[in-house]
Every structure is written in C-alpha cells, then in structure tokens.
Write a protein that holds these residues in place. Structure first.
Motif, PDB file in Angstrom:
ATOM      1  N   ALA A 118       0.848  -1.193   0.000  1.00 37.28           N
ATOM      2  CA  ALA A 118       0.000   0.000   0.000  1.00 37.28           C
ATOM      3  C   ALA A 118       0.884   1.244   0.000  1.00 37.28           C
ATOM      4  N   MET A 119       0.436   2.293  -0.678  1.00 41.60           N
ATOM      5  CA  MET A 119       1.193   3.557  -0.739  1.00 41.60           C
ATOM      6  C   MET A 119       1.235   4.248   0.620  1.00 41.60           C
ATOM      7  N   ALA A 120       0.107   4.178   1.321  1.00 38.78           N
ATOM      8  CA  ALA A 120      -0.017   4.851   2.614  1.00 38.78           C
ATOM      9  C   ALA A 120      -1.123   4.166   3.399  1.00 38.78           C
ATOM     10  N   SER A 121      -1.125   4.396   4.701  1.00 41.19           N
ATOM     11  CA  SER A 121      -2.183   3.834   5.540  1.00 41.19           C
ATOM     12  C   SER A 121      -2.637   4.879   6.546  1.00 41.19           C
ATOM     13  N   ILE A 122      -3.914   4.786   6.889  1.00 46.27           N
ATOM     14  CA  ILE A 122      -4.533   5.729   7.820  1.00 46.27           C
ATOM     15  C   ILE A 122      -5.278   4.922   8.864  1.00 46.27           C
ATOM     16  N   ASP A 123      -4.791   4.945  10.093  1.00 48.25           N
ATOM     17  CA  ASP A 123      -5.490   4.269  11.182  1.00 48.25           C
ATOM     18  C   ASP A 123      -6.609   5.175  11.681  1.00 48.25           C
ATOM     19  N   CYS A 124      -7.762   4.575  11.945  1.00 48.84           N
ATOM     20  CA  CYS A 124      -8.945   5.343  12.322  1.00 48.84           C
ATOM     21  C   CYS A 124      -9.782   4.594  13.342  1.00 48.84           C
ATOM     22  N   TYR A 125     -10.679   5.340  13.964  1.00 51.66           N
ATOM     23  CA  TYR A 125     -11.779   4.714  14.685  1.00 51.66           C
ATOM     24  C   TYR A 125     -13.076   5.371  14.238  1.00 51.66           C
ATOM     25  N   LEU A 126     -14.166   4.647  14.364  1.00 48.47           N
ATOM     26  CA  LEU A 126     -15.466   5.139  13.938  1.00 48.47           C
ATOM     27  C   LEU A 126     -15.858   6.346  14.782  1.00 48.47           C
ATOM     28  N   TYR A 127     -16.165   7.427  14.113  1.00 50.87           N
ATOM     29  CA  TYR A 127     -16.534   8.690  14.755  1.00 50.87           C
ATOM     30  C   TYR A 127     -18.046   8.928  14.654  1.00 50.87           C
ATOM     31  N   ASP A 128     -18.611   8.691  13.446  1.00 48.86           N
ATOM     32  CA  ASP A 128     -20.041   8.905  13.247  1.00 48.86           C
ATOM     33  C   ASP A 128     -20.471   8.225  11.944  1.00 48.86           C
ATOM     34  N   GLU A 129     -21.765   8.026  11.802  1.00 51.67           N
ATOM     35  CA  GLU A 129     -22.362   7.520  10.567  1.00 51.67           C
ATOM     36  C   GLU A 129     -23.607   8.343  10.272  1.00 51.67           C
ATOM     37  N   VAL A 130     -23.819   8.566   8.974  1.00 49.53           N
ATOM     38  CA  VAL A 130     -24.956   9.359   8.523  1.00 49.53           C
ATOM     39  C   VAL A 130     -25.623   8.622   7.370  1.00 49.53           C
ATOM     40  N   ASP A 131     -26.939   8.728   7.273  1.00 50.04           N
ATOM     41  CA  ASP A 131     -27.665   8.117   6.165  1.00 50.04           C
ATOM     42  C   ASP A 131     -27.238   8.765   4.855  1.00 50.04           C
ATOM     43  N   GLY A 132     -26.952   7.934   3.881  1.00 51.13           N
ATOM     44  CA  GLY A 132     -26.570   8.410   2.558  1.00 51.13           C
ATOM     45  C   GLY A 132     -27.323   7.677   1.463  1.00 51.13           C
ATOM     46  N   GLY A 133     -28.620   7.517   1.613  1.00 51.88           N
ATOM     47  CA  GLY A 133     -29.408   6.821   0.593  1.00 51.88           C
ATOM     48  C   GLY A 133     -29.077   5.346   0.573  1.00 51.88           C
ATOM     49  N   ASP A 134     -28.580   4.843  -0.576  1.00 52.76           N
ATOM     50  CA  ASP A 134     -28.248   3.420  -0.655  1.00 52.76           C
ATOM     51  C   ASP A 134     -26.840   3.131  -0.128  1.00 52.76           C
ATOM     52  N   HIS A 135     -26.187   4.146   0.436  1.00 55.96           N
ATOM     53  CA  HIS A 135     -24.884   4.000   1.077  1.00 55.96           C
ATOM     54  C   HIS A 135     -24.946   4.598   2.482  1.00 55.96           C
ATOM     55  N   THR A 136     -23.944   4.311   3.274  1.00 51.02           N
ATOM     56  CA  THR A 136     -23.767   4.918   4.582  1.00 51.02           C
ATOM     57  C   THR A 136     -22.593   5.875   4.482  1.00 51.02           C
ATOM     58  N   ILE A 137     -22.717   7.047   5.054  1.00 47.14           N
ATOM     59  CA  ILE A 137     -21.601   7.995   5.109  1.00 47.14           C
ATOM     60  C   ILE A 137     -20.895   7.749   6.438  1.00 47.14           C
ATOM     61  N   VAL A 138     -19.685   7.228   6.359  1.00 45.76           N
ATOM     62  CA  VAL A 138     -18.904   6.932   7.552  1.00 45.76           C
ATOM     63  C   VAL A 138     -17.913   8.071   7.772  1.00 45.76           C
ATOM     64  N   ILE A 139     -17.894   8.588   8.978  1.00 48.23           N
ATOM     65  CA  ILE A 139     -16.909   9.597   9.373  1.00 48.23           C
ATOM     66  C   ILE A 139     -15.986   8.931  10.381  1.00 48.23           C
ATOM     67  N   ALA A 140     -14.691   9.019  10.111  1.00 43.61           N
ATOM     68  CA  ALA A 140     -13.705   8.334  10.943  1.00 43.61           C
ATOM     69  C   ALA A 140     -12.682   9.323  11.482  1.00 43.61           C
ATOM     70  N   ARG A 141     -12.314   9.135  12.734  1.00 39.50           N
ATOM     71  CA  ARG A 141     -11.277   9.953  13.375  1.00 39.50           C
ATOM     72  C   ARG A 141      -9.930   9.306  13.105  1.00 39.50           C
ATOM     73  N   VAL A 142      -9.010  10.077  12.576  1.00 43.63           N
ATOM     74  CA  VAL A 142      -7.675   9.582  12.244  1.00 43.63           C
ATOM     75  C   VAL A 142      -6.828   9.529  13.515  1.00 43.63           C
ATOM     76  N   THR A 143      -6.193   8.366  13.740  1.00 46.32           N
ATOM     77  CA  THR A 143      -5.333   8.190  14.913  1.00 46.32           C
ATOM     78  C   THR A 143      -3.886   7.922  14.541  1.00 46.32           C
ATOM     79  N   GLY A 144      -3.625   7.677  13.257  1.00 46.46           N
ATOM     80  CA  GLY A 144      -2.256   7.426  12.823  1.00 46.46           C
ATOM     81  C   GLY A 144      -2.151   7.503  11.313  1.00 46.46           C
ATOM     82  N   LEU A 145      -1.004   7.984  10.844  1.00 43.50           N
ATOM     83  CA  LEU A 145      -0.729   8.131   9.413  1.00 43.50           C
ATOM     84  C   LEU A 145       0.636   7.556   9.099  1.00 43.50           C
ATOM     85  N   THR A 146       0.727   6.808   7.997  1.00 44.38           N
ATOM     86  CA  THR A 146       2.023   6.287   7.573  1.00 44.38           C
ATOM     87  C   THR A 146       2.111   6.353   6.058  1.00 44.38           C
ATOM     88  N   GLU A 147       3.185   6.962   5.558  1.00 44.86           N
ATOM     89  CA  GLU A 147       3.457   6.954   4.129  1.00 44.86           C
ATOM     90  C   GLU A 147       4.443   5.831   3.878  1.00 44.86           C
TER      91      GLU A 147
END
Length: 167
Positions: A118-147
């Motif tokens: 992988a080019m990069a990775s982003i560690d996250c935890y679930l922050y919130d979810e919102v209705d997005g029609g036939d999809h879910t809008i996931v909002i995630a809090r970033v806890t770590g970044l690696t290039e």
C-alpha cells in the motif's frame, strides 16, 4: 412536502453513473481484525473531511456484509492502493469468505491489517455515521498516518481501474 423538491426531475440511474464516472478517484481498502480474522472491502468513495479534528470519510453500500463487521470492531485501517495492486483490489472487493487468502499484510499501529505494498495507511476509529441513501456515510477519526512509498496511485475512472500517465 417541499415545493422545490417536488420540481426536481427524476435522474436516470445509467446517466448518473456515466456522468459521475467521469470523476477519477483513488482506490482504498478498509481493513480490520475481527476476532483475529482479517476483514476488509475495496472502496473508491473515500475523502479527507477535516484537519481539526483529523477526519476522513468513506461510503460503504448498505448491502455490504463487511462494513457491519468493521463497525462492530470500531477501529480500522484505510489502505491507499498503488497502481500495481489491481488484482489485490479485485480480490478484496468481491463478496464472500476467504478474501484474504494469499494477501500479505502486517498489523498497523491500531492492530488492523496493513496491506503489503500500500502507498499509505490511515489508522482510524469510527466517529459517526450518517444516512446516505443506498450508502452509509462513515466519518472516521484519524489516529495514525504512515506513508509507505512513492508509488503511483491506483485510480478508478469510468468504471475501470486506471493509472497515472508518465510524469
């Protein structure tokens, strides 16, 4: 009833996909460990959302059987794929068990699968979810970044995988 919405024309699904397919996006795989088993799904609907606090977003289909499992874990890794990872993306993008057979990975900082190459990775935890029609809008809090590399990104454009041209 909203009088403005009553006047909105019906949009043809095929035309919608064709027009929105003109927007190129990178490709990611969202991964987690569920009771020691790697789980994940390919996702080209991903975006940065906020710098303060550091948030990202992605949009799994409501039909996804993997996202509910990742939601339960609560923490995950967003793996940004390189242009030589098309086969891995196809494998991890299909439904069913055993998607990780033959896929090399290590543990990210939060313990989620970090895909080799992988080019990069982003560690996250679930922050919130919102209705997005036939999809879910996931909002995630970033806890770590690696290039991980300077490789070129895997792109999705006009319903197909693509690569950047020579620079």
């Amino acid at each position: 009833m909203d009088p403005v919405l009553d006047q909105v024309p019906t949009i043809d699904a095929t035309a919608f996909k064709t027009v929105l397919g003109r927007f190129a996006s990178g490709v990611t795989v969202i991964t987690a460990l569920d009771e020691g088993e790697p789980i994940g799904f390919a996702c080209q609907s991903f975006a940065s959302l906020s710098i303060d606090p550091p948030l990202v977003s992605f949009f799994p289909a409501r039909t996804s059987s993997t996202w509910p499992r990742i939601r339960e874990v609560g923490r995950f890794c967003v793996n940004i794929l390189a242009d030589d990872q098309t086969d891995m993306c196809r494998q991890l993008g299909r439904p069913g068990p055993d998607k990780f057979t033959g896929v090399e990975w290590t543990r990210s900082g939060n313990g989620s699968p970090l895909l080799t190459g992988a080019m990069a990775s982003i560690d996250c935890y679930l922050y919130d979810e919102v209705d997005g029609g036939d999809h879910t809008i996931v909002i995630a809090r970033v806890t770590g970044l690696t290039e991980h590399s300077e490789a070129r990104p895997l792109l999705f454009y006009r319903a197909a995988f693509n690569r950047l041209g020579e620079q």
